[in-house]
Design an enzyme around this catalytic site. Structure first.
Site, mmCIF file in Angstrom:
data_model
loop_
_atom_site.group_PDB
_atom_site.id
_atom_site.type_symbol
_atom_site.label_atom_id
_atom_site.label_comp_id
_atom_site.label_asym_id
_atom_site.label_seq_id
_atom_site.Cartn_x
_atom_site.Cartn_y
_atom_site.Cartn_z
ATOM 1 N N ALA A 89 -42.502 18.650 -33.686
ATOM 2 C CA ALA A 89 -42.865 17.395 -32.855
ATOM 3 C C ALA A 89 -43.560 17.536 -31.722
ATOM 4 C CB ALA A 89 -41.291 16.883 -32.210
ATOM 5 N N ALA A 90 -43.637 18.856 -31.125
ATOM 6 C CA ALA A 90 -44.386 19.265 -30.200
ATOM 7 C C ALA A 90 -45.736 19.423 -30.429
ATOM 8 C CB ALA A 90 -43.879 20.425 -29.260
ATOM 9 N N SER A 98 -40.247 22.385 -32.554
ATOM 10 C CA SER A 98 -41.573 22.885 -32.448
ATOM 11 C C SER A 98 -42.462 21.930 -33.150
ATOM 12 C CB SER A 98 -41.838 24.136 -33.068
ATOM 13 O OG SER A 98 -41.342 24.179 -34.610
ATOM 14 N N GLY A 121 -39.305 25.991 -36.533
ATOM 15 C CA GLY A 121 -37.939 25.781 -37.450
ATOM 16 C C GLY A 121 -36.619 26.211 -36.966
ATOM 17 N N ALA A 122 -36.655 26.534 -35.750
ATOM 18 C CA ALA A 122 -35.418 26.882 -35.167
ATOM 19 C C ALA A 122 -34.551 25.936 -34.396
ATOM 20 C CB ALA A 122 -35.849 27.933 -34.074
ATOM 21 N N GLY A 123 -34.930 24.692 -34.657
ATOM 22 C CA GLY A 123 -34.161 23.629 -33.843
ATOM 23 C C GLY A 123 -34.878 23.392 -32.616
ATOM 24 N N LEU A 124 -35.948 23.794 -32.154
ATOM 25 C CA LEU A 124 -36.392 23.307 -30.807
ATOM 26 C C LEU A 124 -37.503 22.393 -30.914
ATOM 27 C CD1 LEU A 124 -36.283 26.854 -29.159
ATOM 28 C CD2 LEU A 124 -34.527 25.228 -28.896
ATOM 29 N N ASP A 162 -36.602 14.183 -31.511
ATOM 30 C CA ASP A 162 -37.765 15.075 -31.386
ATOM 31 C C ASP A 162 -38.870 14.724 -30.614
ATOM 32 O OD1 ASP A 162 -35.650 16.583 -32.414
ATOM 33 O OD2 ASP A 162 -37.112 17.852 -33.520
HETATM 34 C C1 MEV Z 1 -32.066 18.461 -36.446
HETATM 35 O O1 MEV Z 1 -32.874 19.034 -35.220
HETATM 36 C C2 MEV Z 1 -31.136 17.419 -35.929
HETATM 37 C C3 MEV Z 1 -30.311 16.403 -36.901
HETATM 38 O O2 MEV Z 1 -29.345 15.818 -36.132
HETATM 39 C C4 MEV Z 1 -31.161 15.902 -38.017
HETATM 40 C C5 MEV Z 1 -32.075 14.681 -37.326
HETATM 41 O O3 MEV Z 1 -31.349 13.934 -36.175
HETATM 42 O O4 MEV Z 1 -32.910 14.370 -37.838
HETATM 43 C C6 MEV Z 1 -29.408 17.673 -37.872
#
Ligand code: MEV
Length: 328
Positions: free
Chosen positions: A121-122, A119, A114-117, A164
């Site tokens: 999706a991987a 995870s 949940g940190a935007g990397l 992702d």
């Molecule tokens: C989230 O990781 C990225 C956003 O652009 C949302 C998305 O593209 O689904 C904020």
């Protein structure tokens, strides 16, 4: 057992604006989720996740995500992790035509959750790849990416972008614009990641940008400006000019900050990286907390981040040329 791994990703440019049809450039990083799958004869699904950057948990259930496991981590995270694996296995049953197939699934991941990397999706990409192969079917990367996207789309109630899952399945740098995803050329990128130990709420952050954009023309212009920046960034990436790339990442962070999606800890890490001499730094992903990405070929940024209050973890992450890897 059949074992696959898939990488996480950072956004070099374009998160949030991508939601409104602007292009974005995520790129896969050498931080992976590994998923091992063994077929079961009783049709059940058993999931064991020893390290999802959570306390260890084991979940056994008969294919129903409603069954509550006996574990001591947040119900939301468990529900999310179970939902992703459950969704991935549904895709596997669908594509192989084996509606009653059961599996033992083991997940290990060194991508913070949940940190935007990327995870989730991987995990989904690696799970679909391993489970289909366990049943004797090998999917092409495009189909794997599509099936993984469908899984995320359903689990995230239609909020997922293709970035992702495509990036995780194919590796390398990717250009995403609407439904169009393609691999693009990128040089070796000296990526450094700083993680504040937290995570923003993607849904809330996306909703915040949406209302700002609806209320103010200049916020809508800011979103379009991010799109312009991404188009410039693609050319710079192709030229391999790291200094210019860093400068554009700095601007991208400023624009994201103007849209209200940065945070004190993300800004502190971005400034620590810049002061340490990084070519540039920005938040990556939805923001609100989580990770920043910086470019620095020296050790300075990683060292500076490790002393920055609010930074829980700092690490170097090479660009992952390969997406899904078939290990066994
Ligand atoms: C989230 O990781 C990225 C956003 O652009 C949302 C998305 O593209 O689904 C904020």
């Amino acid at each position: 057992m059949t074992l696959s791994s898939a990488p996480g990703k950072v956004y070099l440019f374009g998160e949030h604006a991508v939601v409104y049809g602007e292009p974005a450039v995520p790129c896969a990083i050498e931080r992976r989720a590994r998923v091992g799958v063994t077929r079961r004869d009783d049709g059940k699904l058993r999931v064991q996740a020893d390290d999802l950057s959570l306390d260890g948990f084991t979940v056994e259930y008969g294919g129903q995500t409603g069954t509550r496991p006996d574990v001591d981590v947040s119900e939301n995270l468990i529900a999310a992790a179970m939902g992703y694996v459950d969704g991935a296995i549904e895709q596997v049953r669908d594509v192989t035509g084996e509606a009653d197939a059961g599996f033992d699934v083991t997940i290990e991941s060194d991508i913070p959750l949940g940190a935007g990397l990327g995870s989730s999706a991987a995990v989904v990409v690696a799970a679909i790849d391993a489970a289909t192969r366990e049943l004797g079917v090998t999917l092409e990367p495009d189909e794997l990416a599509e099936r993984a996207f469908q899984t995320e789309y359903e689990v995230q109630d239609g909020q997922a972008s293709r970035a992702d899952t495509f990036c995780s399945a194919t590796g390398g740098a990717v250009r995403v614009e609407g439904d169009d995803c393609r691999s693009i050329e990128a040089p070796d990128l000296p990526i450094v990641v700083g993680f504040d130990g937290g995570a923003g709420d993607t849904g809330e952050l996306v909703a915040g940008v949406r209302s700002l954009r609806e209320e103010y023309g200049f916020a809508a212009d800011t979103v379009e400006t991010i799109g312009d920046l991404v188009r410039t960034g693609e050319d710079v990436l192709a030229d391999g000019d790291l200094e210019e790339l860093g400068r554009l990442m700095d601007v991208n962070h400023g624009l994201l900050s103007a849209l209200g999606v940065s945070s004190r800890s993300l800004d502190a890490m971005v400034w620590a990286a810049r002061n340490a001499g990084a070519y540039g730094a920005k938040l990556t992903g939805a923001g609100g907390g989580g990770c920043i990405v910086a470019l620095d070929p020296t050790d300075e940024t990683e060292t500076a981040l490790s002393y920055t209050p609010g930074c829980e973890d700092a690490f170097r992450a090479e660009l992952a040329e390969e997406g899904v890897k078939r290990l066994e």
